[in-house]
Design a protein around this motif. Structure first.
Motif, PDB file in Angstrom:
ATOM      1  N   LYS A  99       0.864  -1.185   0.000  1.00 41.71           N
ATOM      2  CA  LYS A  99       0.000   0.000   0.000  1.00 41.71           C
ATOM      3  C   LYS A  99       0.894   1.227   0.000  1.00 41.71           C
ATOM      4  O   LYS A  99       1.704   1.413   0.909  1.00 41.71           O
ATOM      5  CB  LYS A  99      -0.937  -0.001   1.212  1.00 41.71           C
ATOM      6  N   SER A 115      -2.322  -8.315  -2.347  1.00 38.19           N
ATOM      7  CA  SER A 115      -2.926  -7.099  -2.917  1.00 38.19           C
ATOM      8  C   SER A 115      -1.882  -6.010  -3.065  1.00 38.19           C
ATOM      9  O   SER A 115      -0.919  -5.931  -2.296  1.00 38.19           O
ATOM     10  CB  SER A 115      -4.075  -6.609  -2.028  1.00 38.19           C
ATOM     11  N   LYS A 160      -2.052  -1.778  -3.598  1.00 36.93           N
ATOM     12  CA  LYS A 160      -2.882  -0.572  -3.683  1.00 36.93           C
ATOM     13  C   LYS A 160      -1.968   0.639  -3.797  1.00 36.93           C
ATOM     14  O   LYS A 160      -1.073   0.837  -2.974  1.00 36.93           O
ATOM     15  CB  LYS A 160      -3.775  -0.441  -2.452  1.00 36.93           C
ATOM     16  N   LYS A 197      -5.533  -8.896  -5.732  1.00 39.88           N
ATOM     17  CA  LYS A 197      -6.314  -7.669  -5.749  1.00 39.88           C
ATOM     18  C   LYS A 197      -5.403  -6.498  -6.100  1.00 39.88           C
ATOM     19  O   LYS A 197      -4.376  -6.277  -5.460  1.00 39.88           O
ATOM     20  CB  LYS A 197      -6.971  -7.442  -4.386  1.00 39.88           C
ATOM     21  N   GLU A 234      -5.442  -2.251  -6.975  1.00 40.11           N
ATOM     22  CA  GLU A 234      -6.212  -1.004  -6.944  1.00 40.11           C
ATOM     23  C   GLU A 234      -5.255   0.159  -7.187  1.00 40.11           C
ATOM     24  O   GLU A 234      -4.272   0.336  -6.460  1.00 40.11           O
ATOM     25  CB  GLU A 234      -6.924  -0.832  -5.607  1.00 40.11           C
ATOM     26  N   ASN A 249     -11.430 -11.406  -6.507  1.00 41.94           N
ATOM     27  CA  ASN A 249     -10.535 -10.282  -6.217  1.00 41.94           C
ATOM     28  C   ASN A 249     -10.619  -9.256  -7.342  1.00 41.94           C
ATOM     29  O   ASN A 249     -10.288  -9.546  -8.490  1.00 41.94           O
ATOM     30  CB  ASN A 249      -9.090 -10.765  -6.073  1.00 41.94           C
ATOM     31  N   LEU A 250     -11.046  -8.061  -7.000  1.00 44.10           N
ATOM     32  CA  LEU A 250     -11.224  -7.016  -7.998  1.00 44.10           C
ATOM     33  C   LEU A 250      -9.890  -6.412  -8.433  1.00 44.10           C
ATOM     34  O   LEU A 250      -8.973  -6.247  -7.627  1.00 44.10           O
ATOM     35  CB  LEU A 250     -12.101  -5.898  -7.444  1.00 44.10           C
ATOM     36  N   VAL A 251      -9.839  -6.054  -9.705  1.00 42.17           N
ATOM     37  CA  VAL A 251      -8.780  -5.185 -10.219  1.00 42.17           C
ATOM     38  C   VAL A 251      -9.457  -3.853 -10.549  1.00 42.17           C
ATOM     39  O   VAL A 251     -10.293  -3.778 -11.455  1.00 42.17           O
ATOM     40  CB  VAL A 251      -8.111  -5.785 -11.469  1.00 42.17           C
ATOM     41  N   VAL A 252      -9.119  -2.809  -9.784  1.00 39.52           N
ATOM     42  CA  VAL A 252      -9.772  -1.510  -9.921  1.00 39.52           C
ATOM     43  C   VAL A 252      -8.729  -0.509 -10.406  1.00 39.52           C
ATOM     44  O   VAL A 252      -7.690  -0.314  -9.769  1.00 39.52           O
ATOM     45  CB  VAL A 252     -10.376  -1.040  -8.580  1.00 39.52           C
ATOM     46  N   VAL A 253      -9.039   0.146 -11.540  1.00 40.12           N
ATOM     47  CA  VAL A 253      -8.079   1.051 -12.172  1.00 40.12           C
ATOM     48  C   VAL A 253      -8.746   2.411 -12.384  1.00 40.12           C
ATOM     49  O   VAL A 253      -9.772   2.507 -13.061  1.00 40.12           O
ATOM     50  CB  VAL A 253      -7.586   0.480 -13.527  1.00 40.12           C
ATOM     51  N   GLY A 254      -8.148   3.459 -11.817  1.00 37.64           N
ATOM     52  CA  GLY A 254      -8.706   4.800 -11.981  1.00 37.64           C
ATOM     53  C   GLY A 254      -8.390   5.431 -13.310  1.00 37.64           C
ATOM     54  O   GLY A 254      -9.054   6.392 -13.717  1.00 37.64           O
ATOM     55  N   GLN A 299     -12.618  -3.478 -13.059  1.00 39.54           N
ATOM     56  CA  GLN A 299     -13.329  -2.209 -13.216  1.00 39.54           C
ATOM     57  C   GLN A 299     -12.305  -1.148 -13.600  1.00 39.54           C
ATOM     58  O   GLN A 299     -11.352  -0.897 -12.868  1.00 39.54           O
ATOM     59  CB  GLN A 299     -14.041  -1.815 -11.925  1.00 39.54           C
TER      60      GLN A 299
END
Length: 467
Positions: free
Chosen positions: A209, A225, A227, A242, A244, A261-266, A280
């Protein structure tokens, strides 16, 4: 606009002064009434110009020439104003690339070299990131009457100062404060320090993180994960992990498994492949193939590489999906949902909401006034009672108006329609088993597979076009 002056010594010649409407040009026209008019002098011509207020830009040589060799019945330019020179707009020259300027590089065989795709730009401390050319003031002009014509000031531009950057050399150059990775936030440049992991993320590292950018030389192993507040670059594979990121994500190999487990990309996601994943992405996706995955993408999905395939799973997309093949020969169920955009009269809703806020303020004032009148009615007599009664009636009127405004807002919010701007572009074959959804409408085909097609919404129905 014409003006005539008749010389006392030459009643047979009329000096006609002609001025342009914009006040920038003055002319003289000589009109004679006899075949042999008396000579005219330079002073007489100048007096005629001055009598009409023309004081600037007089062409002395032209005046002398007309006095020496007069030309009749033709207007001759004798004065011209000076046009203003507007200032130049500010300009910014960037020495680093924006995200949108990056494109995958193809090898001689026509495949993309994902391992050598250096998507993130690393800069050193004091590196020049951009150069600023400031706006200029311009040069004023003047009309033939001596009036100043103001020049327009050049338009300024905000300096692209971001995190870990500053301006030098009279605010004309933007430099990095530290070593780091470039990230654009709108038109500003951030230099984010990088948290670098020289191996895989796993048991010996634990979960990661970090507020900035993260660079991982190996894989992200099962169950872990990562992040990051900025970008993430992973040289290996993401295996049921995961991810993020507030910015972009580049995975040299791909994403395996991890439906839970989400893969979240801004920002944007670039990887070689996506299999059995749940993703996402707020920006665009660039990959070679996507298989049996649940993907939500608020930008475009462009498949480029050796396969360019989507098969199985569910794809939710706001923009365009471009692939060589969609579905598979065995008819694998593949669901594509084009996300709609609700269209309503937001300007009218905002205006009515403002009107409601104004009326609520009026209502609050009236309620306060009633409270004050109630306190003073015992000693105020009939006049206070009359004001109290009038104020209560006004409250009823205002509340009725607020109800009316609320009803109008409700009607406006109900009066909407859904628009679908996305499309599915199939460069080779669209197979059986693929269902493309636009709201309640579903594009189905039961007989043959489709070739080189574009499926889109024309405002009322799904259209099958060709590429």
């Amino acid at each position: 606009m014409d003006h005539e002056v008749t010389s006392e010594n030459m009643p047979d010649i009329i000096i006609e002064i002609i001025k342009s409407e914009d006040g920038m040009t003055g002319y003289v026209k000589l009109n004679k009434h006899t075949d042999s008019p008396e000579p005219i002098t330079k002073e007489q011509l100048l007096d005629a110009l001055h009598a009409e207020g023309i004081t600037y830009g007089i062409k002395e040589a032209s005046v002398e020439k007309m006095a020496t060799r007069p030309i009749y019945n033709i207007k001759i330019e004798m004065a011209r104003g000076l046009e203003p020179i507007n200032g130049e707009d500010a300009e910014i020259t960037y020495y680093v690339k924006k995200d949108a300027e990056y494109l995958p590089e193809f090898s001689e065989e026509g495949t993309i070299d994902y391992k050598n795709l250096d998507y993130f730009q690393v800069v050193k401390k004091d590196a020049v990131l951009a150069e600023l050319k400031k706006e200029t003031a311009g040069v004023d002009g003047m009309n033939i009457y001596g009036g100043v014509l103001p020049a327009k000031f050049g338009r300024p531009l905000p300096a692209p100062i971001g995190k870990n950057t500053h301006l030098i050399e009279d605010d004309t150059k933007l430099v990095a404060d530290c070593d780091g990775v470039i990230r654009f936030v709108r038109d500003s440049i951030d230099v984010n320090e990088v948290f670098k992991i020289n191996d895989s993320v796993g048991q010996h590292t634990g979960n990661i993180k970090f507020s900035g950018d993260v660079a991982i030389e190996g894989d992200v192993n099962d169950g872990y994960s990562v992040k990051a507040g900025g970008n993430i670059v992973i040289k290996g594979v993401v295996e049921n992990a995961k991810i993020e990121a507030g910015g972009n994500v580049h995975i040299s190999k791909g994403i395996n498994g991890g439906a839970q487990n989400l893969v979240v990309v801004g920002g944007d996601l670039k990887c070689k492949y996506i299999e059995d994943a749940n993703i996402q992405v707020d920006g665009n996706i660039n990959a070679d193939y996507i298989i049996d995955s649940k993907v939500t993408c608020l930008g475009n999905i462009e498949l480029s590489g050796s396969k360019e395939l989507i098969a199985g799973g569910e794809i939710n997309i706001l923009g365009e999906l471009s692939a060589k093949d969609v579905g598979s020969e065995n008819g694998r169920a593949t669901k594509i949902v084009v996300i709609g955009t609700k269209i309503m009269d937001t300007d009218a809703i905002n205006q009515e909401s403002k009107n409601r806020d104004d009326m609520n303020q009026v209502l609050e004032s009236l309620i306060e006034k009633v409270a004050q009148l109630n306190q003073s009615r015992l000693r105020g007599g009939d006049e206070v009672m009359n004001q109290l009664s009038l104020t209560k009636k006004q409250i009823l009127v205002v509340r009725d108006k607020i109800d009316q405004i609320n009803n109008r807002i409700t009607e406006l919010e109900r009066d909407w329609k859904m628009e679908y701007y996305g499309a599915v572009l199939c460069k080779k074959k669209l197979y059986q088993g693929v269902r493309i959804h636009y709201g309640e409408e579903v594009f189905r085909f039961e007989l043959d597979n489709l070739d080189h097609c574009r499926i889109f919404w024309d405002g009322s129905q799904i259209i099958q076009g060709t590429l």
